[in-house]
Design a protein around this motif. Structure first.
Motif, PDB file in Angstrom:
ATOM      1  N   VAL A 102       0.837  -1.202   0.000  1.00 14.10           N
ATOM      2  CA  VAL A 102       0.000   0.000   0.000  1.00 14.10           C
ATOM      3  C   VAL A 102       0.872   1.252   0.000  1.00 14.10           C
ATOM      4  O   VAL A 102       0.643   2.194  -0.774  1.00 14.10           O
ATOM      5  CB  VAL A 102      -0.937  -0.003   1.216  1.00 14.10           C
ATOM      6  CG1 VAL A 102      -1.687   1.322   1.323  1.00 14.10           C
ATOM      7  CG2 VAL A 102      -1.914  -1.169   1.130  1.00 14.10           C
ATOM      8  N   ARG A 103       1.873   1.266   0.857  1.00 16.86           N
ATOM      9  CA  ARG A 103       2.744   2.439   0.939  1.00 16.86           C
ATOM     10  C   ARG A 103       3.568   2.611  -0.339  1.00 16.86           C
ATOM     11  O   ARG A 103       3.818   3.744  -0.777  1.00 16.86           O
ATOM     12  CB  ARG A 103       3.652   2.313   2.161  1.00 16.86           C
ATOM     13  CG  ARG A 103       2.898   2.545   3.457  1.00 16.86           C
ATOM     14  CD  ARG A 103       3.760   2.338   4.675  1.00 16.86           C
ATOM     15  NE  ARG A 103       3.035   2.727   5.897  1.00 16.86           N
ATOM     16  CZ  ARG A 103       3.293   2.230   7.099  1.00 16.86           C
ATOM     17  NH1 ARG A 103       4.253   1.336   7.254  1.00 16.86           N
ATOM     18  NH2 ARG A 103       2.588   2.634   8.145  1.00 16.86           N
ATOM     19  N   ALA A 106       1.272   4.156  -2.892  1.00 21.00           N
ATOM     20  CA  ALA A 106       1.085   5.578  -2.609  1.00 21.00           C
ATOM     21  C   ALA A 106       2.307   6.381  -3.032  1.00 21.00           C
ATOM     22  O   ALA A 106       2.181   7.458  -3.631  1.00 21.00           O
ATOM     23  CB  ALA A 106       0.803   5.776  -1.128  1.00 21.00           C
ATOM     24  N   LEU A 113      -7.221   2.790  -4.166  1.00 20.24           N
ATOM     25  CA  LEU A 113      -6.797   1.436  -3.806  1.00 20.24           C
ATOM     26  C   LEU A 113      -8.011   0.518  -3.766  1.00 20.24           C
ATOM     27  O   LEU A 113      -9.021   0.837  -3.128  1.00 20.24           O
ATOM     28  CB  LEU A 113      -6.119   1.440  -2.437  1.00 20.24           C
ATOM     29  CG  LEU A 113      -5.699   0.076  -1.867  1.00 20.24           C
ATOM     30  CD1 LEU A 113      -4.579  -0.537  -2.709  1.00 20.24           C
ATOM     31  CD2 LEU A 113      -5.255   0.211  -0.409  1.00 20.24           C
ATOM     32  N   GLU A 210      -4.194  -2.782   5.923  1.00 14.86           N
ATOM     33  CA  GLU A 210      -3.911  -2.132   4.643  1.00 14.86           C
ATOM     34  C   GLU A 210      -4.793  -0.896   4.459  1.00 14.86           C
ATOM     35  O   GLU A 210      -4.339   0.134   3.944  1.00 14.86           O
ATOM     36  CB  GLU A 210      -4.141  -3.128   3.501  1.00 14.86           C
ATOM     37  CG  GLU A 210      -3.126  -4.258   3.460  1.00 14.86           C
ATOM     38  CD  GLU A 210      -3.647  -5.463   2.700  1.00 14.86           C
ATOM     39  OE1 GLU A 210      -3.029  -5.824   1.675  1.00 14.86           O
ATOM     40  OE2 GLU A 210      -4.661  -6.044   3.115  1.00 14.86           O
ATOM     41  N   THR A 211      -6.048  -1.003   4.879  1.00 15.63           N
ATOM     42  CA  THR A 211      -6.952   0.136   4.765  1.00 15.63           C
ATOM     43  C   THR A 211      -6.495   1.293   5.640  1.00 15.63           C
ATOM     44  O   THR A 211      -6.520   2.460   5.209  1.00 15.63           O
ATOM     45  CB  THR A 211      -8.382  -0.284   5.153  1.00 15.63           C
ATOM     46  OG1 THR A 211      -8.847  -1.257   4.209  1.00 15.63           O
ATOM     47  CG2 THR A 211      -9.328   0.899   5.159  1.00 15.63           C
ATOM     48  N   ALA A 214      -3.628   2.927   3.984  1.00 22.57           N
ATOM     49  CA  ALA A 214      -4.077   3.650   2.795  1.00 22.57           C
ATOM     50  C   ALA A 214      -4.706   4.979   3.166  1.00 22.57           C
ATOM     51  O   ALA A 214      -4.451   6.005   2.520  1.00 22.57           O
ATOM     52  CB  ALA A 214      -5.074   2.792   2.015  1.00 22.57           C
ATOM     53  N   LEU A 219      -5.179   7.675   0.318  1.00 20.34           N
ATOM     54  CA  LEU A 219      -5.796   6.907  -0.763  1.00 20.34           C
ATOM     55  C   LEU A 219      -7.271   6.667  -0.469  1.00 20.34           C
ATOM     56  O   LEU A 219      -7.680   6.465   0.682  1.00 20.34           O
ATOM     57  CB  LEU A 219      -5.098   5.561  -0.938  1.00 20.34           C
ATOM     58  CG  LEU A 219      -3.861   5.527  -1.834  1.00 20.34           C
ATOM     59  CD1 LEU A 219      -2.729   6.344  -1.223  1.00 20.34           C
ATOM     60  CD2 LEU A 219      -3.392   4.083  -2.038  1.00 20.34           C
ATOM     61  N   VAL A 221     -10.356   4.143  -0.743  1.00 18.55           N
ATOM     62  CA  VAL A 221     -10.329   2.684  -0.669  1.00 18.55           C
ATOM     63  C   VAL A 221     -11.677   2.075  -1.041  1.00 18.55           C
ATOM     64  O   VAL A 221     -12.733   2.508  -0.551  1.00 18.55           O
ATOM     65  CB  VAL A 221      -9.947   2.211   0.757  1.00 18.55           C
ATOM     66  CG1 VAL A 221      -9.935   0.675   0.831  1.00 18.55           C
ATOM     67  CG2 VAL A 221      -8.590   2.775   1.160  1.00 18.55           C
TER      68      VAL A 221
END
Length: 266
Positions: A102-103, A106, A113, A210-211, A214, A219, A221
């Motif tokens: 995820v990072r 970004a 995402l 992960e959320t 994000a 991001l 989602v």
């Protein structure tokens, strides 16, 4: 190799820019259990690399999870990075390893995402093969990818706008709350009942960390869960990872068409 997870993500993004010859991506997708078969239908292929070759990533350890990063151009003209594997918290590498993809996305420029997973369902109306939009989550891992006094608003962890996009492709998609347990053991019937009392509709071992990462990165989602089985105590059979994989294979064509339709509108 740096100990700073954000510097490591920036390094991975720089590596991918060089490898693919592209300055950035618009969308990132993480394809969980049952979802990887749709990767080849999401757009025009631009390249592929094994995740284990990218700084900070490791080869997947779970059967049924892919291990590649694919780059495609969608029908809407966007560049999408597709992760066909993920690191799970139960692997013991820590939250930073779980959210490294995820990072990296970004740092590579992604603003959207799409997270997918296979999960157990608490709603008897959701037979195996049902896709559910995640509208909220409960994180029971006891962990977070955030460092220090980093206060992130999760009032809308999962974008209502993106859920509307998904429903434009399939108006029948239901919504539910995803509950992440640590794993790797499946939940007991009592734990599943607890999840339901807390407001959960789906149980699994991924996605929430992960959320959080994000949303920290800004991001938007979209979360999609494939119900692969009835959660423990909700059905007549014992849980089996082979059942999870088979449910994904059976649903493969529908999942591919759904993802392609959604990604084409992003």
């Amino acid at each position: 190799m740096t100990d700073d997870p954000f510097a490591l993500a920036a390094s991975a993004a720089d590596f991918l820019r060089s490898h693919f010859g592209t300055d950035g991506v618009d969308i990132a997708l993480v394809l969980g259990s049952g979802w990887s078969s749709g990767a080849d239908q999401l757009g025009e292929p631009l390249g592929e690399i094994e995740l284990g070759a990218v700084p900070g990533f490791s080869k997947p350890v779970v059967s049924g999870h892919g291990g590649a990063l694919k780059l495609v151009r969608t029908t809407g003209g966007r560049v999408a990075a597709i992760f066909t594997g993920r690191t799970h918290f139960y692997e013991g590498r820590g939250a930073d390893a779980v959210v490294h993809g995820v990072r990296t996305a970004a740092a590579w420029g992604a603003s959207t995402l799409v997270l997918t997973n296979g999960c157990g369902g608490l709603n008897p109306a959701w037979a195996p093969g049902t896709v559910v939009l995640i509208n909220d989550h409960i994180n029971l891992t006891g962990a977070t990818p955030l460092h220090g006094a980093t206060f992130i608003d999760l009032s809308e962890a999962y974008s209502s706008r993106l859920r509307d996009v998904a429903r434009a492709v399939d108006p029948a998609l239901p919504e539910g709350v995803y509950v992440q347990f640590r794993g790797p053991q499946y939940e007991t019937p009592a734990e599943v009942r607890m999840a339901g009392i807390l407001g959960g509709d789906l149980v699994g071992m991924s996605t929430t960390l992960e959320t959080i990462a994000a949303r920290e990165a800004g991001l938007e989602v979209l979360g999609l869960s494939l119900v692969t089985n009835a959660a423990a105590g909700m059905g007549d059979s014992n849980l089996d990872h082979a059942e999870v994989l088979q449910a994904g294979r059976d649903a493969g064509p529908r999942l591919a068409a759904l993802l392609a339709g959604i990604v084409g509108r992003l």
